[in-house]
Every structure is written in structure tokens, then in C-alpha cells.
Write an enzyme that holds these catalytic residues in place. Sequence first.
Site, mmCIF file in Angstrom:
data_model
loop_
_atom_site.group_PDB
_atom_site.id
_atom_site.type_symbol
_atom_site.label_atom_id
_atom_site.label_comp_id
_atom_site.label_asym_id
_atom_site.label_seq_id
_atom_site.Cartn_x
_atom_site.Cartn_y
_atom_site.Cartn_z
ATOM 1 N N ASN A 1 -3.695 -6.681 -2.381
ATOM 2 C CA ASN A 1 -2.762 -5.904 -3.191
ATOM 3 C C ASN A 1 -1.503 -5.629 -2.365
ATOM 4 O OD1 ASN A 1 -1.342 -4.154 -4.784
ATOM 5 N ND2 ASN A 1 -2.981 -2.648 -5.009
ATOM 6 N N ASP B 1 -8.312 1.760 -0.543
ATOM 7 C CA ASP B 1 -9.670 1.862 -1.083
ATOM 8 C C ASP B 1 -9.709 1.499 -2.565
ATOM 9 O OD1 ASP B 1 -10.965 2.715 1.294
ATOM 10 O OD2 ASP B 1 -10.234 4.747 0.995
ATOM 11 N N SER C 1 -3.101 3.824 2.205
ATOM 12 C CA SER C 1 -2.728 5.129 2.764
ATOM 13 C C SER C 1 -3.936 5.895 3.289
ATOM 14 C CB SER C 1 -2.011 5.967 1.704
ATOM 15 O OG SER C 1 -0.847 5.314 1.245
#
Length: 607
Positions: free
Chosen positions: A188, A247, A279
Site C-alpha cells: 500500500n 497494520d 504509522s
Amino acid sequence: MADSQQSKDVMNVVEGEYSDSKEHVYLQETFYILSKKNSVFRVRLTSKGLSLAKETDGNCKEQTILLRDIVGSKCMRSKRRRPGAGSCVCSSLVGPHQLKVVDENSGDLDENDISAYLYVYAYILKRSRRTLKRERTTITLRFRSYDKYDDNNREAQKWRATLKCLIAGQPITYSPPVNDKKLLILLNPKSGPGKAREQFQTKVAPILQEAEVPYDLHVTKYAQYAREFVRTRNVYAWRGVVAVGGDGVLFEVLNGMFERLDWQQAFEEVPLAIMPCGSGNGLARSICHLYNEPYIPQNLTGLTMALARGKSTHMDVVRVETKTKIMFSFLSVGWGLLSDIDIESERLRAMGGQRFAVWAVARILGLRKYKGVVSYLKIKDISNLPKPKQPLTLSHSVSQDGALDSPDAEAFIDCDEHSEVFSNARSGRHQRVDSWYSVNSRRSAFFSTRGSEYHSVTSENSEMRSPVHVCMHGPASHLPSLMSQLPSNWVHEQGEFIMVHVSYQSYIGEDFLFAPRSQLCDGVMWMLIIKAGVSRSQLLSFLVNAGQASHVEMNSEYIKMVPVSAFRIVPEGPDGILTVDGELVEYGPIQAEIFPNIVKLLVPDNK
């Protein structure tokens, strides 16, 4: 410059001169350092690793490069060292004074050089002040005992084949083991500060190349891309699925796997992995913590080595149920302060992980209280838990449109990228960028392993077919339905809360040690309850000292930590934030239970 003298090859296991009773020697060779009189290296390939013994004027100094720190090796015709690469075999022993093991006059592809060069790539754990880090080292061995290149190359290839067998944990043969399956990389590019592409290219791909691990790289391009990919493709064609990003990418992968009818077989045969470029990066930090692997932000060396080595372990998952959805979680469920900080700090995403600290100050100043009922099934003795068992087969499930249902036939239509984006935008619900759409981007040139492929987001063959009706499968629930009465052995707490956060990993962020006693597979969820009435100074202390897990010892009237196997939260009122693995879910009643031994996860080889 160095020469080599062939000593006795030990293809049958023998005891080495320097080895202990449990160490076996497979190959040994003596290398002469011509620039240093009376200096030789006696190199042995053992069950422990690569032993390097430097003998000078009767003195011997030995070091072993552990097998678990070696990622791969390569044989070449002549000296070819990458810029910035580690030094030769000598540097591991003599520090800054690097001796030359290769001939200075030997150029690339020098036909007059009959030597065969074996390059061994290792990332050695070294202590730097108070921390551990991995340092890249290239061990260079030059074989030229014979007067023909083919004969020297045969000796070098013997060492390479033996080393590859040892790394793979397979019987020693002259032919190196071959695994034709690639890794599936789902990246991503919008995770965290948006540097996932760069980090993969510079930190991950070079190590995979050294380890000769091929991969298919797919860049996500819209909402739920990773989820659809693993649900609709033949995942057995890959040796593992790697989520590169926050995550949220792994959350998509996990739930996409549970939407397969063959979810049990898929999880058992195809391990998952995480490359932290987001993050929070709670799972990656937890893995490093449990396996004694240094965790340095923007340094993916240890976790990339785990991809190369292929060692896996089981991980618990948590089945989460809301009024309209069933999902599976690997990290945490949150209500209140921490979830508010996580979601509302999205506007500061460019700051990376620092956004959480900035927004925490704002939320403590404007402290909120939430009314509701918190119920849980407490684990009375976590030191005497029964060994986790494999879960039962699936029972009821939930479809993507929210209706509880049973599995039925799946009809497929072409998935349109733009309609997916706009339909989610019109819904008015806040979506996490980490697991949201990743915008189309220009083609990138990736440094990839031989046999690896980069699939551009604009590739004509990258479109997937998405089912009209998707069912969530998974292990059968042991809980009553969400609106039913709970058993009498549950604990109930009603009132005003600052937050309730439940985690099943030791870390919920890079610097947030939430549950120090948590293991990847132990059947325990740790519930932190902070009730209204707690002082702002206590809350500030809780957040400032999150890295030391001081809250675990703060059991009081307002703060307590409880080990549970299941829980239910019923908020009062229409406004608030609930998160699952950092992803926003509908606000309202929510319940969850833990299932051990569901997922296989690729982990470092350091425990």
C-alpha cells in the site's frame, strides 16, 4: 590478494578441531593471505555457521558467523562487489584494517583469472552503545587450488550448495534446494507517510535478491484491493503473503482469507507476514520484541530476513461481531481515548508516528467521557492456561453487505475501481487511509530478484473479479448473539469510561508496550479499563510512559488491566469511535472472542 590450498573436504559429518561436542563440520578449507606473511584463514562450514579462524605466527583468533544471520550466497567468476557492501572475510576479525582477500588486479569478468569467488551475505547482530543492530557483512572466499576455472568453480559451488541446504534445514546434497514458489507482496503506497515503495525498494528487495527469494509485487490501487486479491486468487501458488504498509493492509489480507471457503487450508499452507511501513506498526513491533530482533523504524532488515528464512509460528486471531458485521482481528479493539487519538489524528498523517503524540495532548485537554456497559469473561489463572487447540469448523458468517448468512454460491462481476471509490465516499463514513484506496501511480522501476515481477497498478492484467455476495467464514462462535443475555460467570461494569482498549499483542504501536506478557499464541486478550474520575496527570503519565507499560502496575479504582478470553462493550448514545486493528467500525454494541492457532506467521529465527 589471497590464495587457497585445498584441505580435506568433509562431506560426511566430522568433528572439527575448534568445534564443541554438538557442532559438526561439513566443509573446511585453508586460505592464504599473501600480503601478510605467515597468516592464514582456516574456514569451516559447520552446523553452527561459518567459522573463520585467523592464524598468525602461532596465534589464533576465531569468529563464527551464525547460520541464522546468513541470508544467502553467490558464486561468480571474478571480483564483483556492490558499492557500499560489507567487507571481506578478514574484516570480521581485524576491525578497521581490512585485508584484501581478492586480487586487486582481477577485474570484472577477467578471463585470465581462473579463480571462483564465493560471496556469503550475512547480517550480524552487533551491539551499538545500548542498542542492538544488524550490520551487513560480505564474506568473500576465493577458490583457485586448480589450474582450471571449472574445477575451482566446482569447489565453490559445493560450498554454496551445502550452505543453502543448511539454511533451508534440508539434507546436505551437491545440488542446492530449489523453491520455485514466489512470495506475494501486497504493497500500500499510501500507508503512513507514504514511503512504502521507497522502503521496499531500498530495504527489502536487496535482501530478497541476496537470499534468491523471488516475489510478485502488487501495488494496491483502491479500497479493499488486498482483501479481494487474496479472496479471489489461487493463494497456494505463493509461498507466503506479505503485507507491506500499516497494520491495515494485513487486516485486509486476514479478512480476505477468512472470506474463502478453504480458509483453514489456506491459513495452514500459506503463512502471512508484515513489513511495517505505516504509522502504528504494532504487530511488527510485537514480533521483534518476542523474537529478540532489533526494531529500528525505517529499518526492515530483521523482518526481511524472516521472509528469506521462511520460519513460521502460529498466531491467535479474534473474532469480532458488531450489529451488521463479523470480522477477524490480530491486534486490538478500542473504545474511547486511544481510538479517538488514532482516528482523529489522520489529518496529521504526513507527520508519521509523531501524529499520535500531538493529538494525545489535544485529547487530554479536551477529555471525553463515554457511558456504557463493559462485560468480560476473565481468565483467573493465566499461568495455567490449557494448551491452545485447533478451532472448530465454520458455522454462521456475515456477508459484505451486512446481512448474517450462510455460505452460498458466489457470482462474479468485474470490479470497477472508480465506482468502488465513489460509493464509499458517498457513504459519509470515515475510512482509514492505511487500508483505504491507494491512488493510481506511475510505473516504478523496482530492484527485484531474478524471477520476480512488478505488477504496475495500471497493468491491464491487474484487474480482479469481485463476488457480488461475499460470506465471512471462520471458526464457530461460542458466544450468545450480540443482543442476547450473557452467561452468569461474566463480569459486568457499568458507568462512565475514559477508554477501554483490548490487545492481544505486546505492542499496539512502535513505542506503545501495552501487554508485556502477551504472546503470539496464548489464548489471552488484555483489557485495559480506565474509568471516569481518573486525573489528567495520571492519563498523561500513562501516555508518556507507554513504552515502559507502567499502566500494568497501576491497578486502582480508576485503572486496571484484566486478562480475558471474551468481552462485550455496549456504548450508550450515538456518538463515539470504535476501532478494530486501528480501523474504524460502526459505533454500537460489539463483542469478541479469541481463537488460538489459526494463522501461520513468518517470524525471525532468533528466539
